[in-house]
Design an enzyme around this catalytic site. Structure first.
Site, PDB file in Angstrom:
ATOM      1  N   SER A   1     -15.071   7.095 -12.176  1.00 12.31           N
ATOM      2  CA  SER A   1     -16.390   7.151 -12.758  1.00 12.31           C
ATOM      3  C   SER A   1     -16.562   7.089 -14.336  1.00 12.31           C
ATOM      4  O   SER A   1     -17.091   7.681 -15.297  1.00 12.31           O
ATOM      5  CB  SER A   1     -16.858   8.882 -12.746  1.00 12.31           C
ATOM      6  OG  SER A   1     -16.941   9.071 -11.316  1.00 12.31           O
TER       7      SER A   1
ATOM      8  N   ASN B   1     -12.878  -2.997 -10.559  1.00 17.30           N
ATOM      9  CA  ASN B   1     -12.513  -3.248  -8.995  1.00 17.30           C
ATOM     10  C   ASN B   1     -14.101  -3.425  -8.272  1.00 17.30           C
ATOM     11  O   ASN B   1     -14.640  -2.448  -8.097  1.00 17.30           O
ATOM     12  CB  ASN B   1     -11.949  -2.194  -8.565  1.00 17.30           C
ATOM     13  CG  ASN B   1     -11.434  -1.882  -6.997  1.00 17.30           C
ATOM     14  OD1 ASN B   1     -11.819  -2.798  -6.573  1.00 17.30           O
ATOM     15  ND2 ASN B   1     -11.253  -0.559  -6.873  1.00 17.30           N
TER      16      ASN B   1
ATOM     17  N   HIS C   1      -4.462   1.548  -3.896  1.00 12.42           N
ATOM     18  CA  HIS C   1      -5.843   2.158  -4.494  1.00 12.42           C
ATOM     19  C   HIS C   1      -6.063   3.067  -3.347  1.00 12.42           C
ATOM     20  O   HIS C   1      -5.638   3.114  -2.342  1.00 12.42           O
ATOM     21  CB  HIS C   1      -6.962   1.222  -4.194  1.00 12.42           C
ATOM     22  CG  HIS C   1      -8.100   1.750  -4.818  1.00 12.42           C
ATOM     23  ND1 HIS C   1      -8.969   2.585  -4.184  1.00 12.42           N
ATOM     24  CD2 HIS C   1      -8.640   1.770  -6.107  1.00 12.42           C
ATOM     25  CE1 HIS C   1      -9.896   3.060  -4.861  1.00 12.42           C
ATOM     26  NE2 HIS C   1      -9.842   2.392  -6.022  1.00 12.42           N
TER      27      HIS C   1
ATOM     28  N   LYS D   1     -14.417  -3.526  -5.236  1.00 11.36           N
ATOM     29  CA  LYS D   1     -14.454  -3.249  -3.710  1.00 11.36           C
ATOM     30  C   LYS D   1     -15.198  -4.152  -2.876  1.00 11.36           C
ATOM     31  O   LYS D   1     -15.059  -5.540  -3.088  1.00 11.36           O
ATOM     32  CB  LYS D   1     -14.847  -1.665  -3.566  1.00 11.36           C
ATOM     33  CG  LYS D   1     -14.090  -0.870  -4.916  1.00 11.36           C
ATOM     34  CD  LYS D   1     -14.606   0.709  -4.723  1.00 11.36           C
ATOM     35  CE  LYS D   1     -13.956   1.409  -5.746  1.00 11.36           C
ATOM     36  NZ  LYS D   1     -14.076   2.788  -5.902  1.00 11.36           N
TER      37      LYS D   1
ATOM     38  N   GLU E   1      -8.489   4.352  -1.710  1.00 11.99           N
ATOM     39  CA  GLU E   1      -9.344   3.865  -0.482  1.00 11.99           C
ATOM     40  C   GLU E   1      -8.376   3.069   0.444  1.00 11.99           C
ATOM     41  O   GLU E   1      -8.716   3.423   1.740  1.00 11.99           O
ATOM     42  CB  GLU E   1     -10.439   2.895  -0.952  1.00 11.99           C
ATOM     43  CG  GLU E   1     -11.241   4.028  -1.604  1.00 11.99           C
ATOM     44  CD  GLU E   1     -12.475   3.352  -2.607  1.00 11.99           C
ATOM     45  OE1 GLU E   1     -12.488   2.014  -2.758  1.00 11.99           O
ATOM     46  OE2 GLU E   1     -13.010   3.861  -3.312  1.00 11.99           O
TER      47      GLU E   1
ATOM     48  N   GLY F   1     -16.073   7.309  -7.783  1.00  7.67           N
ATOM     49  CA  GLY F   1     -17.494   7.342  -7.256  1.00  7.67           C
ATOM     50  C   GLY F   1     -18.322   8.462  -6.931  1.00  7.67           C
ATOM     51  O   GLY F   1     -18.995   8.513  -6.260  1.00  7.67           O
TER      52      GLY F   1
ATOM     53  N   GLU G   1      -6.019   7.607 -11.060  1.00  8.80           N
ATOM     54  CA  GLU G   1      -7.174   7.487 -10.543  1.00  8.80           C
ATOM     55  C   GLU G   1      -7.137   8.793  -9.923  1.00  8.80           C
ATOM     56  O   GLU G   1      -6.915   8.908  -8.413  1.00  8.80           O
ATOM     57  CB  GLU G   1      -7.706   6.419  -9.746  1.00  8.80           C
ATOM     58  CG  GLU G   1      -7.795   4.932 -10.473  1.00  8.80           C
ATOM     59  CD  GLU G   1      -8.573   4.091  -9.802  1.00  8.80           C
ATOM     60  OE1 GLU G   1      -9.682   3.694 -10.516  1.00  8.80           O
ATOM     61  OE2 GLU G   1      -8.468   3.759  -8.458  1.00  8.80           O
TER      62      GLU G   1
HETATM   63  P1  PGA Z   1     -15.616   4.290  -9.831  1.00 13.76           P
HETATM   64  O1  PGA Z   1     -14.347   3.839  -8.800  1.00 13.76           O
HETATM   65  O2  PGA Z   1     -15.554   3.772 -11.219  1.00 13.76           O
HETATM   66  O3  PGA Z   1     -16.724   3.607  -8.976  1.00 13.76           O
HETATM   67  O4  PGA Z   1     -15.332   5.706  -9.734  1.00 13.76           O
HETATM   68  C1  PGA Z   1     -13.144   3.504  -9.574  1.00 13.76           C
HETATM   69  C2  PGA Z   1     -11.933   3.044  -8.489  1.00 13.76           C
HETATM   70  O5  PGA Z   1     -12.009   3.183  -7.470  1.00 13.76           O
HETATM   71  O6  PGA Z   1     -11.193   1.955  -9.033  1.00 13.76           O
END
Ligand code: PGA
Length: 242
Positions: free
Chosen positions: A202, A9, A88, A11, A90, A164, A158
């Protein structure tokens, strides 16, 4: 047998120059693992020419209309995308998306012949107050349409606090939630054992092997570590070896 899936992803990251990273990821022999990148929409058409799957990061519930700045599932499919993320964290946070909205978006994805990667996960305060499994139950019940099948839907677990942050749940915590999701899917859908369940939050080359050894982890949804080939390819390799 569930096919393993390594999903990236990107983003809101990646300009045209990032196509070299995508090309390097696509050129890697994934050894039977499905590889998916969900880049920013600006790169989808170009990236769809590469020998890997590409997907959107979100879609509107409607097929067209007066929705400035949005993108429909049909438009994603028109680029050559075969997947889209929905729900997601976000999107849930930045755009106040509810389970009902995510359900409608996921249904729109199916109508456009896209597979949906439906994202679910608890916040830190929900985990600390022992609400994780209740949150997961509600998100699964209301975000995932009744028309979901193992062919059109992937579930991504997740934990919001792991995205992140460099923080990863313990193996036992991941195992507990994945087993719980599997049980719910099996109860609700006749092909519930065939749905792929990804872990996200992560994931890096250094923890991938350990995470992929956990039962019912069928792959990963990777943010930061999917942005360049040097970081993402070892994760694909670890998944292929698992
Ligand atoms: P990350 O993000 O691997 O940077 O923690 C995962 C995601 O939001 O799908």
């Amino acid at each position: 047998m569930r096919r393993k899936l390594a999903a990236g992803n990107w983003k809101m990251n990646g300009l045209a120059a990032a196509m070299t990273q995508a090309a390097a990821i696509a050129a890697h022999d994934a050894n039977g693992v499905d590889v998916l990148i969900c880049p920013p929409t600006t790169l989808l058409t170009q990236m769809a020419n590469l020998p890997m799957s590409v997907g959107g990061q979100d879609c509107h519930a409607n097929t067209s209309g007066a929705h400035t700045g949005d993108i429909s599932a049909d438009q994603l499919a028109d680029t050559g995308a075969t997947y889209t993320l929905t729900g997601h964290s976000e999107r849930r946070t930045d755009h106040a998306e509810t389970d009902t909205m995510i359900n409608a978006k996921t249904t729109a994805a199916y109508a456009a012949n896209l597979s949906a990667v439906v994202c679910i996960g608890e916040t830190l305060s929900e985990r600390e107050t022992n609400k994780t499994l209740t949150v997961i139950d509600n998100q699964l019940a209301y975000s995932v349409p009744d028309t979901a099948t193992a062919a059109n839907t992937v579930i991504a677990y997740e934990p919001v606090w792991a995205i992140g942050t460099g923080k990863v749940p313990t193996n036992d915590q991941i195992a507990q939630v994945h087993a719980h999701i599997r049980a719910r899917l099996t109860k609700r859908f006749t092909d519930g054992t065939d749905f792929r369940i990804l872990y996200g939050g992560s994931v890096k080359a250094s923890n991938a092997t350990e995470i992929f050894a956990i039962p019912d982890v069928d792959g990963a949804l990777v943010g930061g570590a999917s942005l360049n080939a040097a970081n993402f390819i070892p994760i694909i390799t670890a998944l292929a070896a698992s």
